[in-house]
Design an enzyme around this catalytic site. Structure first.
Site, short mmCIF file in Angstrom:
data_model
loop_
_atom_site.label_atom_id
_atom_site.label_comp_id
_atom_site.label_asym_id
_atom_site.label_seq_id
_atom_site.Cartn_x
_atom_site.Cartn_y
_atom_site.Cartn_z
N ASN A 7 0.91 -1.20 -0.08
CA ASN A 7 0.03 0.13 0.06
C ASN A 7 0.79 1.29 0.04
O ASN A 7 1.52 1.48 0.84
CB ASN A 7 -0.80 -0.15 1.35
N ARG A 90 -2.60 -2.22 -3.51
CA ARG A 90 -3.84 -1.38 -3.16
C ARG A 90 -3.83 -0.02 -4.23
O ARG A 90 -2.72 0.63 -4.11
CB ARG A 90 -3.78 -0.70 -1.84
N HIS A 179 -12.74 3.52 0.40
CA HIS A 179 -12.74 2.50 1.61
C HIS A 179 -13.50 1.31 1.27
O HIS A 179 -13.85 0.51 1.97
CB HIS A 179 -13.54 3.00 2.79
N ARG A 240 -11.37 16.58 7.11
CA ARG A 240 -12.23 16.68 5.77
C ARG A 240 -13.48 17.36 6.36
O ARG A 240 -14.19 16.78 7.31
CB ARG A 240 -12.25 15.77 5.29
N GLU A 383 -8.16 -4.48 5.59
CA GLU A 383 -7.80 -4.30 4.25
C GLU A 383 -6.71 -5.06 3.70
O GLU A 383 -7.07 -5.71 2.52
CB GLU A 383 -7.67 -2.70 3.88
#
Ligand code: ADP
Length: 398
Positions: A7, A90, A179, A240, A383
């Site tokens: 990743n 990823r 996600h 965010r 993940e």
């Protein structure tokens, strides 16, 4: 079969080597400050953790060090790189081109490059990592697993924005969602734990970390999700804003003479719970400040919980019901108070938390009251394992 999961972020690289016979993590680590100075943490199963300060000029340097560590006699996990059967990368944005994971070839890389405009910060390091691995392991199959792929099942009415349709046709302006690997993993895992076919379930998954998103999953497929064209839409997050009145942007540009880049930075880096609280983007700090009486910290938490609660209810409407609610990622897995507050007043949907069951951090647990219509679970996300499983699956279909 061993899968190396990679990743690559803009200046970091996370990796795990997983033995897929028993899904054991043979080694894992993190390289950071790539391009600056470079620091690597690495740990193989049953061996001591290693910390290296190594000059890492780029991702290729970092991958080279990681591969050396993996085969190192003292701190490694395998004898030779031949023991790596496949690499699972990823990739953040697959646009509309990738509705599932793929074996990477030149054509796929070109298609990934086409998506750079949609994820300018994320896709370039992902692609760099892939190219570096191809150079260093020319005989190993590379696979790409996309954050957006799981959400490609959304219907057009879910993903289209109420904007001129030409913007979708010309520029691909639509909701993509992110996600996906995490939402898919926890949804499948919860169905397994309950012992029901995922085909028969309506699930809302809440991935609440520094980045946060919620997804409506019916019959194992993403029906709607809170992030959009970019990971800025939806829930408020660490830094965010999530969804706001879009007119705020032009208002700020007018009133404060802000440039596009300044607004972009404000919405991505200075907003969310950091913006409201003025304390931190880390929920632990905000919870602590709120406990100590900081009102803005409490307001940031209340606003966050309120938004998540509304998404749960709206996704129940989108699916015509809800059977299972899942909390995952840093905050979802660890914050007892966040889960309690989010589920408060959702009794009318059949959601009721049991305080004793909810007293859990970072492990799989049913936290709803017995006999309630909706089963609420904490499921730690994984993940890397999901990427490894996908990599093996595609390899099988090669
Ligand atoms: P990401 O992968 O998006 O960086 P994570 O899933 O690691 O995010 O989640 C990080 C967030 O989880 C941080 O804001 C952190 O405050 C929160 N978190 C982690 N542990 C706890 C805890 N024990 N209590 C409250 N929040 C927590």
């Amino acid at each position: 079969m061993n899968v190396l999961v990679i990743n690559c972020g803009s200046s970091s690289l996370k990796y795990q080597l997983i033995n897929m016979e028993n899904e054991d993590v043979l080694a894992k680590g993190l390289a950071e400050r790539i391009g600056l100075d470079g620091v690597i943490k690495h740990q193989a199963e049953g061996k001591e953790e290693v910390k290296l300060d190594d000059k890492l000029n780029n991702h290729k340097d970092a991958i080279k060090v990681v591969l050396d560590l993996l085969v190192d006699e003292k701190v490694g996990a395998i004898k030779s790189l031949d023991e790596i059967d496949v690499v699972g990368h990823r990739v953040v944005h697959g646009g509309e081109k990738f509705a599932g994971s793929v074996i990477i070839n030149d054509e796929v890389i070109l298609a990934m490059e086409d998506c750079i405009d949609l994820a300018p910060l994320h896709n370039p390091p992902n692609i760099t990592g892939i190219k570096a691995c191809q150079e260093l392991m020319p005989n190993v199959t590379m696979t790409g697993v996309f954050d957006t792929a799981f959400h490609q099942t959304m219907s057009k009415k879910a993903y289209i924005y109420p904007l001129p349709y030409e913007l979708y046709e010309e520029l691909g302006v639509r909701k993509y969602g992110f996600h996906g690997t995490s939402h898919k993993y926890v949804a499948n895992r919860v169905a397994e734990l309950i012992g029901e076919d995922i085909e028969d379930l309506k699930i809302v998954t809440c991935h609440l970390g520094n980045g946060a998103s919620a997804t409506a999953i019916r019959g194992g497929k993403s029906v709607d999700t809170s992030m959009g064209l970019t990971p800025l839409e939806g829930l408020a997050m660490g830094t965010r804003s999530g969804s706001i009145d879009p007119a705020i942007i032009t208002f700020l540009m007018n009133k404060k003479n802000m440039t596009i880049d300044e607004v972009d930075e404000l919405l991505n880096k200075k907003s969310g719970v950091l913006g409201i609280s003025g304390v931190s983007n880390d929920f632990r700090d905000i919870e602590k400040a709120a406990e100590e009486g900081n009102e803005r910290a409490q307001l940031a938490l209340d606003k966050f919980y309120y938004i998540v609660k509304k998404y749960i209810a709206s996704y129940t409407a989108a699916m015509g019901g809800i059977d299972v609610l899942v909390f995952t990622a840093g905050l979802g897995e660890n914050s007892i108070e966040a889960r309690r507050a989010i589920c408060e007043d959702l009794e009318y949907l059949g959601i009721e938390i049991d305080d004793e069951n909810n007293n859990v951090r970072g492990k799989e647990q049913l936290i709803s009251k017995e006999g309630k219509k909706v089963k609420v679970y904490v499921i730690p996300t994984n993940e890397e394992l999901m990427i490894a499983r996908e990599a093996i699956e595609i390899l099988g279909n090669k």
